[in-house]
Design an enzyme around this catalytic site. Structure first.
Site, mmCIF file in Angstrom:
data_model
loop_
_atom_site.group_PDB
_atom_site.id
_atom_site.type_symbol
_atom_site.label_atom_id
_atom_site.label_comp_id
_atom_site.label_asym_id
_atom_site.label_seq_id
_atom_site.Cartn_x
_atom_site.Cartn_y
_atom_site.Cartn_z
ATOM 1 N N PRO A 47 0.830 -1.243 -0.132
ATOM 2 C CA PRO A 47 0.083 0.048 0.151
ATOM 3 C C PRO A 47 0.888 1.295 0.118
ATOM 4 O O PRO A 47 1.958 1.313 0.455
ATOM 5 C CB PRO A 47 -0.793 -0.076 1.440
ATOM 6 C CG PRO A 47 -0.175 -1.077 2.302
ATOM 7 C CD PRO A 47 0.626 -1.945 1.308
ATOM 8 N N ASP A 86 -2.331 2.334 3.401
ATOM 9 C CA ASP A 86 -1.584 2.398 4.499
ATOM 10 C C ASP A 86 -2.378 3.917 5.115
ATOM 11 O O ASP A 86 -2.031 4.807 4.553
ATOM 12 C CB ASP A 86 -0.391 2.754 4.181
ATOM 13 C CG ASP A 86 0.625 1.625 4.573
ATOM 14 O OD1 ASP A 86 -0.073 0.597 5.185
ATOM 15 O OD2 ASP A 86 2.044 1.555 4.773
ATOM 16 N N TRP A 524 4.518 0.119 10.352
ATOM 17 C CA TRP A 524 5.047 -0.900 9.832
ATOM 18 C C TRP A 524 4.740 -2.500 10.120
ATOM 19 O O TRP A 524 4.876 -3.160 9.332
ATOM 20 C CB TRP A 524 6.726 -0.950 9.873
ATOM 21 C CG TRP A 524 7.019 0.625 8.871
ATOM 22 C CD1 TRP A 524 7.634 1.624 9.364
ATOM 23 C CD2 TRP A 524 7.088 0.924 7.681
ATOM 24 N NE1 TRP A 524 7.575 2.546 8.409
ATOM 25 C CE2 TRP A 524 7.400 1.971 7.257
ATOM 26 C CE3 TRP A 524 6.655 0.072 6.417
ATOM 27 C CZ2 TRP A 524 7.479 2.570 5.715
ATOM 28 C CZ3 TRP A 524 6.631 0.234 5.200
ATOM 29 C CH2 TRP A 524 7.001 1.576 4.652
ATOM 30 N N GLN A 560 12.161 0.083 0.019
ATOM 31 C CA GLN A 560 11.164 -0.901 0.962
ATOM 32 C C GLN A 560 11.859 -2.063 1.447
ATOM 33 O O GLN A 560 11.192 -2.860 1.851
ATOM 34 C CB GLN A 560 9.826 -1.124 0.003
ATOM 35 C CG GLN A 560 9.133 0.285 -0.349
ATOM 36 C CD GLN A 560 8.215 0.490 0.741
ATOM 37 O OE1 GLN A 560 8.547 0.114 1.923
ATOM 38 N NE2 GLN A 560 7.395 1.538 0.466
ATOM 39 N N TRP A 564 9.117 -2.344 3.915
ATOM 40 C CA TRP A 564 7.859 -3.115 3.795
ATOM 41 C C TRP A 564 8.488 -4.536 3.554
ATOM 42 O O TRP A 564 7.774 -5.403 4.407
ATOM 43 C CB TRP A 564 6.952 -2.709 2.692
ATOM 44 C CG TRP A 564 5.797 -3.427 2.657
ATOM 45 C CD1 TRP A 564 4.615 -3.563 3.682
ATOM 46 C CD2 TRP A 564 5.207 -4.057 1.534
ATOM 47 N NE1 TRP A 564 3.633 -4.404 3.528
ATOM 48 C CE2 TRP A 564 3.790 -4.638 1.843
ATOM 49 C CE3 TRP A 564 5.522 -4.382 0.207
ATOM 50 C CZ2 TRP A 564 3.141 -5.369 1.127
ATOM 51 C CZ3 TRP A 564 4.825 -5.060 -0.503
ATOM 52 C CH2 TRP A 564 3.496 -5.566 -0.154
ATOM 53 N N LYS A 597 16.316 14.341 -6.621
ATOM 54 C CA LYS A 597 15.249 13.674 -6.473
ATOM 55 C C LYS A 597 14.080 14.648 -7.103
ATOM 56 O O LYS A 597 14.107 15.686 -7.008
ATOM 57 C CB LYS A 597 15.144 14.113 -4.763
ATOM 58 C CG LYS A 597 15.354 12.643 -3.842
ATOM 59 C CD LYS A 597 14.939 13.111 -2.511
ATOM 60 C CE LYS A 597 14.833 11.606 -1.747
ATOM 61 N NZ LYS A 597 14.442 11.837 -0.248
ATOM 62 N N LYS A 600 8.835 18.932 -6.506
ATOM 63 C CA LYS A 600 8.020 19.979 -7.133
ATOM 64 C C LYS A 600 8.848 21.320 -7.290
ATOM 65 O O LYS A 600 8.535 22.120 -8.129
ATOM 66 C CB LYS A 600 6.705 20.244 -6.186
ATOM 67 C CG LYS A 600 5.555 19.826 -7.123
ATOM 68 C CD LYS A 600 4.169 19.889 -6.222
ATOM 69 C CE LYS A 600 3.097 18.989 -6.901
ATOM 70 N NZ LYS A 600 2.262 18.430 -6.001
#
Ligand SMILES: [Zn+2]
Length: 977
Positions: A47, A86, A524, A560, A564, A597, A600
């Site tokens: 998620p 999540d 987590w 992850q 995760w 990275k 915006k």
């Protein structure tokens, strides 16, 4: 089925249309339902945090999570795909705090009620969730969002309780105290994995402070130990100093003051503001053991029994600092460990938001006064000198606050006890890229500390731990594993088991009252519980979970691995003793156009919606899937790359255009070309093929089917997608280009029944090109679902390419495929010899000799070479490639003729004549050789330029122009005949 010309639509048109078409026809649901429940392929959705708005990174994982299940569906598997959210944890809380304008955790429960805060959290989660639907549709991902599970669901949370209780019962969870990274703004510990995940280190300038601690009972009193720290705010809670008994220390005189520090560091430490070594005299040197057990005067308050002594510690070294460590056990891991071992006191002099609760700086925030403290101590001559250093220091990955280390009472999952089993179970997992298995993942497991499961926050699954105290003062603990159990104990059943409502539930056992501890679970742990919690296991769906465990496939980006993927594995091994997923694709990170990275504020990427509208969602999908991202590497995202892929995919539509244009003119229909009974599948026509090009391209399609299949089964998406572009290139620039003449040829209708030899060949060209395009639509369906659907439906009139099976691999004529590859290489070589010799391809040459192969090329391939490189004769006998570049007068004249034809065609165009208009033509030149060439080849010139007559005179036709042929003037005059 008959074809019309110009049925091609722009991607933006059909992509948006198909989203609606699939919904209306329930194509996704059909594709799942048509497969047997006994043949499942299990996909777990990792998620996203619901708080984020969708960006390129989410789209990337969505694209893989779509392509792989689509492939397995085509292979006959039932692949249910349910979305997950999540909803809990710090990200959600920070998001809510921002919306509510809360900057201080203490405001929650005071300025705003906890109830209102929790309700706001929930409604935020529901609101932002809906933003996702559109873009997930737009990128072409099929997933069931209507039945999405979310970690804030009552059922989900009950399964998490069950897991916690089981682990607790099995002795895998304990309460303890550890020094942890801690965010003072969010007032909660942060795990190292979280900090590492987003690499949230910042370059900070901190004071580097050399503090004098005055020794008690030292022969040459007054003498000072020189200790070093970059966190002077911890000096108030100093309770010990540590040295290494094996290191050599020196007692030196600096300007009348006696200082003690490691000998090897004298020249490094004893410097002035300009880094020059100050004058000092070494009085004597000795081993650290001599210092151990001595006492020193406290800098501030006396911290009582056992405090302010010097201890030995192995972690003290002479690589930096002074070789003497200042110990503040509440704020350092080593310090804490040493204090527990040696029994000296720990002082916690700050509150949970990092404000001093005592001492000279009471009420001040630690980071605000850190530099100030250093300066004040310098003025008081307690500090020998201050320097400033720049270093990478961890900050909160959510709110950006500089973190501190802090001793904190917490609940832990015992990872050390199951580490070996976690490593063993990793052996059952297929990682792509493979190096992560024994690399990053195994290392994460090997170095993992016990897992701090508790958070001092509000919006997450409440820890199901209740505590009471018996008459003797002994603490009693009750961990609750289900809502029913809680009701049995307390008589209470709740609508919502979140805080604050759960906090009010108390119960009595044997006269002892139990109250819940006010902690919540690490989010987590919740997402790691997803394989069973999504099914409300074990309260419901017992069989379904067991049949779906372990999952076949998960995919996420590389960060992850420590998050995760790790939490899934840890929870699963803890509960069930085995891995929770069998195959995992780890992607790299998408970087902005400037290599930084995606951001915006830096404006270093284009909105994905804009990109997809301009170049198609399929192009973006294909770029992602074929990029180094799928090898777990970072990828710099440039719009131009999407545009390049788009251009290559467009070649398919150009072939389609070509096909429909001629098929509509000739009235070719494919069902008639098939066996009489049309069962919806387009048959491999290779059995009827005579033309070497048809046999070759069909073999190539089968080869492509095989390669893509093989690599998809290995989860190697870059190598699965790579041959697709190569094939498109082959089909378009070789098969279609070489076959053009076959389509152009003669008959305008099928009236005569396609009887002549040319017609039979033409019919096979149609059948083959149609078959190839249909196969391509199938093979590309997992990767470019829109283009494939549009192409397949246009070519077959069938419902959907996504309801068909993965194509069978037919016979591959390996010999021919190999020979064609060689032939194309020969052609490339010859063309470069011609280019080097400065001879245009238009100029015919007499003879080419190519190296002998094991088997000589068939005549058709020799013809292809001769045409492509424009030679009269070719033999395959030589040891090396030899092109006879000698020009005989006859060859020269033929070359001149070709040039003349080209000029006349240009003149026709300039005169704006139609392609099939006949002309009267006159050509005039005073150059003898050119005139001879025209005379000799006048029939050929007439035929190719559609001239009914050709005169060799200055001429008087309507359109007249002078051109140059090899430097000589040629007058062209022409008009419509
Ligand atoms: Zn924070």
């Amino acid at each position: 089925m008959k074809f019309k010309k110009s049925t091609r639509r722009a991607p933006i048109e059909y992509e948006k249309d198909l989203v609606k078409y699939w919904k209306k026809n329930k194509t996704f649901e059909k594709s799942v339902e048509m497969r047997s429940k006994d043949n499942s392929y299990v996909f777990y959705d990792g998620p996203p945090f619901i708080t984020g708005t969708p960006h390129h990174g989410n789209l990337l994982s969505s694209v893989i999570k779509d392509a792989v299940p689509r492939f397995w569906t085509m292979k006959g598997k039932r692949v249910e795909r349910t979305w997950g959210w999540d909803c809990h944890g710090l990200p959600a809380e920070v998001f809510t705090e921002r919306k509510l304008g809360i900057t201080d955790k203490r405001d929650i429960g005071t300025k705003i009620s906890l109830e209102e805060y929790i309700n706001t959290c929930r409604s935020n989660m529901i609101q932002t969730g809906s933003e996702w639907n559109d873009i997930i549709d737009r990128i072409g991902r099929w997933v069931d969002m209507d039945n999405a599970y979310s970690t804030m669901d009552k059922d989900y949370m009950e399964s998490v309780w069950w897991a916690f209780r089981k682990l607790y019962d099995d002795g895998k969870i304990y309460e303890g105290e550890k020094v942890l990274l801690y965010c003072t703004r969010d007032a909660t510990p942060i795990s190292k994995a979280e900090v590492a995940m987003d690499n949230s280190y910042e370059n900070d300038t901190d004071p580097s402070v050399y503090v004098k601690f005055k020794l008690v009972d030292w022969p040459s009193s007054p003498a000072h130990l020189l200790a070093w720290t970059t966190t002077p705010w911890t000096l108030n809670s100093n309770t010990a100093l540590a040295v290494n008994r094996n290191l050599e220390y020196a007692e030196v005189d600096v300007d009348g003051t006696t200082l003690i520090l490691a000998s090897s560091l004298l020249n490094k430490v004893l410097t002035d503001g300009k880094h020059n070594v100050v004058a000092f005299t070494v009085k004597r040197t000795f081993k650290g053991a001599e210092l151990v057990g001595k006492s020193y005067e406290p800098l501030f308050k006396d911290r009582g029994q056992g405090a302010h002594k010097i201890w030995h510690a192995d972690f003290v070294h002479a690589e930096d600092g002074t070789g003497i460590a200042h110990e503040s056990p509440a704020y350092g891991e080593d310090d804490y460990g040493l204090s527990k071992k040696m029994g000296f006191p720990m002082v916690l002099d700050t509150d949970e938001n990092g404000f001093y609760t005592e001492g000279d700086w009471k009420g001040k925030q630690i980071w605000e006064v850190n530099k100030e403290i250093a300066k004040q101590l310098l003025e008081k001559k307690v500090v020998w000198k201050i320097e400033y250093i720049q270093h990478e220091y961890p900050h909160c990955h959510r709110c950006g606050t500089k973190l501190m280390y802090r001793a904190h009472p917490s609940w832990f999952m015992n990872i050390q006890g199951q580490k070996q089993q976690m490593l063993e179970q990793n052996g059952n997992i297929n990682w792509f890229p493979e190096h992560i298995k024994e690399g990053r993942f195994a290392k994460t497991v090997e170095s993992a500390p016990d897992w701090n499961l508790s958070r001092d926050r509000f919006w997450a699954t409440a820890m199901p731990v209740w505590k009471g105290t018996d008459k003797s003062g002994k603490e009693l603990i009750r961990v609750v594993g289900s809502y029913t159990e809680l009701k049995e104990l307390s008589g209470v059943e709740l609508e919502d088991y979140h805080r604050p409502w759960i906090d009010d539930v108390t119960f009595k056992i044997d006269g002892v009252e139990y109250k819940r501890i006010d902690k919540v679970l690490d989010c987590w742990f919740e997402s790691g519980s997803m394989p069973f919690a999504q099914f409300h296991y074990p309260f419901e769906n017992k069989e379904k979970f067991e049949a779906n465990f372990p999952g076949d496939f998960i995919a996420e980006y590389v960060a992850q691995v420590r998050a995760w993927f790790y939490s899934l594995h840890a929870v699963s091994v803890g509960l069930f003793g085995k891995n929770s997923f069998s195959n995992v694709v780890v992607t790299g990170t998408i970087m902005g156009s400037d290599g930084r990275k995606l951001s915006k504020s830096l404006g270093n990427y284009t909105d994905p919606n804009v990109i997809m509208d301009e170049y198609s969602a399929d192009a973006l999908r294909f770029l992602f899937l074929s990029s180094t991202l799928l090898n777990g590497e970072d990828f710099t995202m440039k719009d131009k790359d999407v545009s390049d892929v788009h251009r290559k995919l467009t070649m398919i539509w150009n072939m389609y255009d070509f096909f429909t244009l001629y098929a509509s003119v000739d009235g070719w229909s494919f069902d008639a070309a098939q066996d009489k009974e049309w069962d919806g599948d387009v048959k491999d026509p290779s059995g009827d093929c005579n033309n070497v090009l048809d046999v070759w391209v069909i073999s190539r399609v089968h080869q492509l089917t095989q390669e893509v299949d093989k690599h998809m089964q290995a989860y190697d998406l870059p190598n699965a997608t790579k041959p697709i572009l190569e094939f498109i290139e082959d089909a378009s620039n070789w098969y279609v280009r070489r076959s053009r003449k076959r389509f152009w040829r003669a008959s305008q209708s099928l009236g005569d029944g396609w009887k002549s030899e040319d017609d039979v060949d033409k019919k096979m060209a149609y059948t083959t090109l149609h078959y190839v395009l249909v196969q391509l639509a199938k093979i590309m369906a997992p990767f470019t679902p829109f283009l494939s659907e549009e192409l397949y439906r246009n070519l077959t009139g069938e419902q959907s390419v996504h309801l068909v099976n993965w194509p069978e691999t037919g016979h591959i004529n390996e010999l021919l495929v190999g020979q064609m590859k060689d032939v194309r290489a020969v052609i490339t070589d010859v063309l470069s010899v011609r280019a080097a010799a400065g001879i245009k391809v238009r100029q015919p040459l007499a003879k080419l000799t190519v190296p002998s192969a094991q088997l000589p090329y068939p005549g058709e391939l020799i013809e292809i070479i001769k045409e492509e490189v424009n030679v009269k004769e070719m033999t395959q006998t030589g040891k090396e490639l030899r092109l006879d570049t000698k020009l005989t007068p006859a060859l020269r004249r033929e070359g001149l003729m070709r040039e003349v034809v080209r000029q006349v065609q240009a003149a026709r165009k300039a005169a704006e004549l139609q392609v099939d208009d006949r002309i009267k033509l006159s050509l005039y030149t005073e150059a003898k050789e050119l005139a001879e060439a025209i005379k000799e080849h006048s029939d050929a010139i007439k035929a190719e330029t559609l001239a009914t007559s050709l005169h060799m005179s200055p001429g008087g036709y309507k359109h007249k122009q002078d051109t140059k042929v090899e430097g000589d003037t040629l007058r062209i005059a022409l008009e419509k005949a």
